[in-house]
Scaffold this motif. Sequence first.
Motif, PDB file in Angstrom:
ATOM      1  N   GLU A 412       0.837  -1.197   0.000  1.00  0.00           N
ATOM      2  CA  GLU A 412       0.000   0.000   0.000  1.00  0.00           C
ATOM      3  C   GLU A 412       0.874   1.251   0.000  1.00  0.00           C
ATOM      4  OE1 GLU A 412      -1.599   3.439   1.650  1.00  0.00           O
ATOM      5  OE2 GLU A 412      -0.538   2.121   3.054  1.00  0.00           O
ATOM      6  N   SER A 413       1.967   1.212   0.761  1.00  0.00           N
ATOM      7  CA  SER A 413       2.765   2.425   0.943  1.00  0.00           C
ATOM      8  C   SER A 413       3.442   2.878  -0.345  1.00  0.00           C
ATOM      9  CB  SER A 413       3.818   2.197   2.025  1.00  0.00           C
ATOM     10  OG  SER A 413       4.686   1.154   1.632  1.00  0.00           O
ATOM     11  N   GLU A 414       4.156   1.966  -0.992  1.00  0.00           N
ATOM     12  CA  GLU A 414       4.917   2.377  -2.171  1.00  0.00           C
ATOM     13  C   GLU A 414       4.417   1.785  -3.469  1.00  0.00           C
ATOM     14  OE1 GLU A 414       9.230   2.220  -1.832  1.00  0.00           O
ATOM     15  OE2 GLU A 414       8.956   1.880   0.311  1.00  0.00           O
ATOM     16  N   GLY A 415       3.541   0.819  -3.343  1.00  0.00           N
ATOM     17  CA  GLY A 415       3.009   0.196  -4.552  1.00  0.00           C
ATOM     18  C   GLY A 415       3.972  -0.765  -5.216  1.00  0.00           C
ATOM     19  N   LYS A 416       5.062  -1.070  -4.555  1.00  0.00           N
ATOM     20  CA  LYS A 416       6.012  -2.007  -5.187  1.00  0.00           C
ATOM     21  C   LYS A 416       5.677  -3.451  -4.779  1.00  0.00           C
ATOM     22  CE  LYS A 416       9.352  -2.252  -1.591  1.00  0.00           C
ATOM     23  NZ  LYS A 416      10.400  -1.786  -0.805  1.00  0.00           N
ATOM     24  N   TYR A 417       6.262  -4.375  -5.532  1.00  0.00           N
ATOM     25  CA  TYR A 417       6.011  -5.780  -5.246  1.00  0.00           C
ATOM     26  C   TYR A 417       6.846  -6.265  -4.056  1.00  0.00           C
ATOM     27  CZ  TYR A 417       3.406  -7.457  -9.387  1.00  0.00           C
ATOM     28  OH  TYR A 417       2.442  -7.749 -10.316  1.00  0.00           O
ATOM     29  N   VAL A 418       6.225  -7.047  -3.180  1.00  0.00           N
ATOM     30  CA  VAL A 418       7.005  -7.753  -2.149  1.00  0.00           C
ATOM     31  C   VAL A 418       6.563  -9.209  -2.095  1.00  0.00           C
ATOM     32  CG1 VAL A 418       7.491  -5.820  -0.597  1.00  0.00           C
ATOM     33  CG2 VAL A 418       5.352  -7.099  -0.324  1.00  0.00           C
ATOM     34  N   GLN A 431       3.656  -5.763  15.639  1.00  0.00           N
ATOM     35  CA  GLN A 431       2.646  -6.196  14.662  1.00  0.00           C
ATOM     36  C   GLN A 431       2.505  -7.714  14.690  1.00  0.00           C
ATOM     37  OE1 GLN A 431       3.522  -4.922  10.647  1.00  0.00           O
ATOM     38  NE2 GLN A 431       1.825  -6.122   9.769  1.00  0.00           N
ATOM     39  N   LYS A 432       1.242  -8.158  14.823  1.00  0.00           N
ATOM     40  CA  LYS A 432       1.056  -9.604  14.993  1.00  0.00           C
ATOM     41  C   LYS A 432       0.591 -10.304  13.720  1.00  0.00           C
ATOM     42  CE  LYS A 432      -0.341  -9.053  19.835  1.00  0.00           C
ATOM     43  NZ  LYS A 432      -0.816  -7.634  19.782  1.00  0.00           N
ATOM     44  N   VAL A 433      -0.088  -9.560  12.856  1.00  0.00           N
ATOM     45  CA  VAL A 433      -0.695 -10.228  11.696  1.00  0.00           C
ATOM     46  C   VAL A 433      -0.267  -9.562  10.389  1.00  0.00           C
ATOM     47  CG1 VAL A 433      -2.752 -10.970  12.965  1.00  0.00           C
ATOM     48  CG2 VAL A 433      -2.742  -8.752  11.802  1.00  0.00           C
ATOM     49  N   ILE A 434      -0.587 -10.238   9.293  1.00  0.00           N
ATOM     50  CA  ILE A 434      -0.319  -9.679   7.961  1.00  0.00           C
ATOM     51  C   ILE A 434      -1.596  -8.974   7.493  1.00  0.00           C
ATOM     52  CG2 ILE A 434       0.225 -10.264   5.559  1.00  0.00           C
ATOM     53  CD1 ILE A 434       1.581 -12.825   6.661  1.00  0.00           C
ATOM     54  N   TYR A 435      -1.504  -7.676   7.304  1.00  0.00           N
ATOM     55  CA  TYR A 435      -2.705  -6.935   6.895  1.00  0.00           C
ATOM     56  C   TYR A 435      -2.835  -6.909   5.384  1.00  0.00           C
ATOM     57  CZ  TYR A 435      -2.952  -5.306  11.661  1.00  0.00           C
ATOM     58  OH  TYR A 435      -3.058  -5.271  13.021  1.00  0.00           O
ATOM     59  N   TYR A 436      -4.084  -7.023   4.941  1.00  0.00           N
ATOM     60  CA  TYR A 436      -4.325  -6.868   3.511  1.00  0.00           C
ATOM     61  C   TYR A 436      -5.600  -6.081   3.284  1.00  0.00           C
ATOM     62  CZ  TYR A 436      -7.864 -10.597   3.796  1.00  0.00           C
ATOM     63  OH  TYR A 436      -8.957 -11.343   4.112  1.00  0.00           O
ATOM     64  N   LEU A 451      -8.199   2.170   6.443  1.00  0.00           N
ATOM     65  CA  LEU A 451      -6.743   2.114   6.353  1.00  0.00           C
ATOM     66  C   LEU A 451      -6.042   3.062   7.331  1.00  0.00           C
ATOM     67  CD1 LEU A 451      -4.775   0.631   4.386  1.00  0.00           C
ATOM     68  CD2 LEU A 451      -4.733   2.723   3.057  1.00  0.00           C
ATOM     69  N   GLU A 452      -6.740   4.122   7.689  1.00  0.00           N
ATOM     70  CA  GLU A 452      -6.081   5.232   8.375  1.00  0.00           C
ATOM     71  C   GLU A 452      -5.322   4.833   9.626  1.00  0.00           C
ATOM     72  OE1 GLU A 452      -9.106   8.138   8.950  1.00  0.00           O
ATOM     73  OE2 GLU A 452      -9.401   8.437   6.807  1.00  0.00           O
ATOM     74  N   LYS A 453      -6.007   4.089  10.445  1.00  0.00           N
ATOM     75  CA  LYS A 453      -5.422   3.728  11.731  1.00  0.00           C
ATOM     76  C   LYS A 453      -4.161   2.861  11.543  1.00  0.00           C
ATOM     77  CE  LYS A 453      -5.918   2.916  16.281  1.00  0.00           C
ATOM     78  NZ  LYS A 453      -6.554   3.661  17.354  1.00  0.00           N
ATOM     79  N   LYS A 457      -0.136   3.511  12.516  1.00  0.00           N
ATOM     80  CA  LYS A 457       0.711   2.628  13.313  1.00  0.00           C
ATOM     81  C   LYS A 457       2.005   2.308  12.581  1.00  0.00           C
ATOM     82  CE  LYS A 457      -1.712   0.910  16.944  1.00  0.00           C
ATOM     83  NZ  LYS A 457      -1.117   0.664  18.258  1.00  0.00           N
ATOM     84  N   GLY A 458       2.055   2.660  11.309  1.00  0.00           N
ATOM     85  CA  GLY A 458       3.245   2.361  10.519  1.00  0.00           C
ATOM     86  C   GLY A 458       3.266   0.941   9.986  1.00  0.00           C
TER      87      GLY A 458
END
Length: 632
Positions: A412-418, A431-436, A451-453, A457-458
């Motif tokens: 979401e942040s940079e739009g690049k592939y990971v 962070q405990k989980v993978i957000y999507y 998404l805001e919150k 949190k970064g």
Amino acid sequence: MAKKQFKAESKRLLELMINSIYTNKEIFLRELISNASDALDKRHYLSLTDHDHKVAKKDLTITIVRDQENRQLTIEDTGIGMTAEEMEKNLGTIARSGSAEFVSQLEKDSKNIDIIGQFGVGFYSAFMVAKKITVESRSALSDKGFRWVSSGQDGYTISEIDRDTVGTRIILDLKDDTDDEKYSDFLQEYKIRDLVKKYSDYVRYPINMEVTKSIPDPTDEKATIDTKETETLNSMIPLWKKNKSKITDEEYNEFYKTKFSDWEDPAKVIHYNIEGNISYTALMYIPSKAPSDFWYQTYESGLQLYTKGVFIMDKAKDLLPDHFRFVRGLIDSDDLNLNISREILQQDRQVRALAKSVEKKIQNALEDMLKNEREKYEKFFDEFGLNLKYGIYKDFGLHKDQLQDLLLFRTESEGKYVTLKEYVENMKDDQKVIYYACGKSLDDIRNLPALEKIRDKGYEVLCFLHDIDEFCIQMMRDYDGKQFQSITTADLDLDSDEEKKAKEEKTEENKDMLVAMKEALGDQVKEVRISSRLKDDPVCIVAAEGPSLDMERYMANEPNNMLGNIKANKILEINPDHAIFGKLQEVYREHPEELNDYADVLFQQALLIQGLPIEDPVAYTKKITEMMIRTK
Ligand code: ADP
């Protein structure tokens, strides 16, 4: 004799060939020899599997005859041949898959004549050099011979002829020479010799031609005499049997394009030789682009299969797992039975071992590309990534462990592939989980109120841009022990104790209003509650346990959805720090009868932001108009 017309698309291809100004007209020979070689493959196979059609290997040949006097070049093979019906079907219509696409490409971009050379255009390419083509043929399965004649656009004729031998003879009446173009070059010995070496050296049948040799004159020591003898022009070592270090990229690419009818160089070559329980050679390619019919049911995947150098079948599906069905190529094994049929293929223990080994090699090649050629891999993933995701989803996640590290998602942040691995490595300590988040585009996702919150949190969020994505991770359940969580699930659990307390207090203070709003919305929502995830947006919808919002959206768009009307358990969340909240309190206090409309409009808005359909758009707009009129 009545002339028959070419089928529409063939006619256009023909026109392009006849009027071609392409400078590499010589590729016609490669195409005709490649057809002859295919026909010989078929006859060889028939001979080995059917006693009634025996033919000695040495009699399977291609012969080129140059007749300078009559300006004729003949390419003759002792292959499977064609019946009248086959001539009609194969030479009157574009047979080659992708040809139709080629024609439309060329028409769109007629200056890009280069693609003629890159793309095998088959039999019709002979019209670049010939003003008339005669095909005489007798099928191995028939005792009649036929002649097909065409001078191009005006159509073709087919008639019966006497022919005692099985196979095909293609006679080209070369075009007249012009100032720019010397078609008669194709009648020169050196020219044909060069072309065969250049394009067809690895054809596995002898390509013979009568050549002139000078030998010492026995009667005169100083003189030589010219004699004619037949020479085999090609080395006959198939490309895949050659030493890897001796093969140039160009040879690999050229072979790929001719053999598999693609006009782009492949993205990756996988060539190896294995000795062991089952010994085989593989030459496989990962295409740069998905063929136009790749995503259709009709697309046939599979590898070509050779046994002891004999061509057995074209698209052996069982050699290639579905998740790698984009791979094209061939396998040559000495350990398989020649009589192996499609049916036996599946059950054969050797074949299963072979398929396993092939799968492993493709897997390794992809992992290697991901690790060492990232940019290339991302391009590959754009083209075929969806297929890997289907691979995870299929068979109830059977292949997830194998495939999950090959996936890429946009951030979401940079739009690049990971990769998932990279995501997890970069997770924040708390962070405990993978957000999507799901959406049609990065922008859609970036506009999601929920998404805001998370952004605050970064935490990074993976963007799911395809419908399959969420289904795919549901099959995976977790990655590296980390659960996947949609940013629109009800329980994100991101609040500090302080925030939790503040929220509880706010909820308590406004309890009656929230209940009234829930009542106004009825079954549409499970709850209306105070949000702690919103910053700038007034409202959002989240899903309690059960199907997610995106599943609902997906199912709603699915025309043949068998699962009925799947609905998420929706919760409407309101931002207590937004001006609208004060307004709601005011309305509830002073005009409680109007709260229903406010609840309704806010709910519909939240649906729209989420990309979900609203049930009655007319009623919604009417309501808004009325409220605007009421506003003083
Ligand atoms: P492709 O080879 O890609 O299928 P072509 O236009 O070159 O397309 O050939 C069309 C078809 O004509 C072939 O698939 C084959 O069935 C038939 N054909 C062409 N040349 C020969 C030949 N020398 N012997 C037997 N059949 C042939």
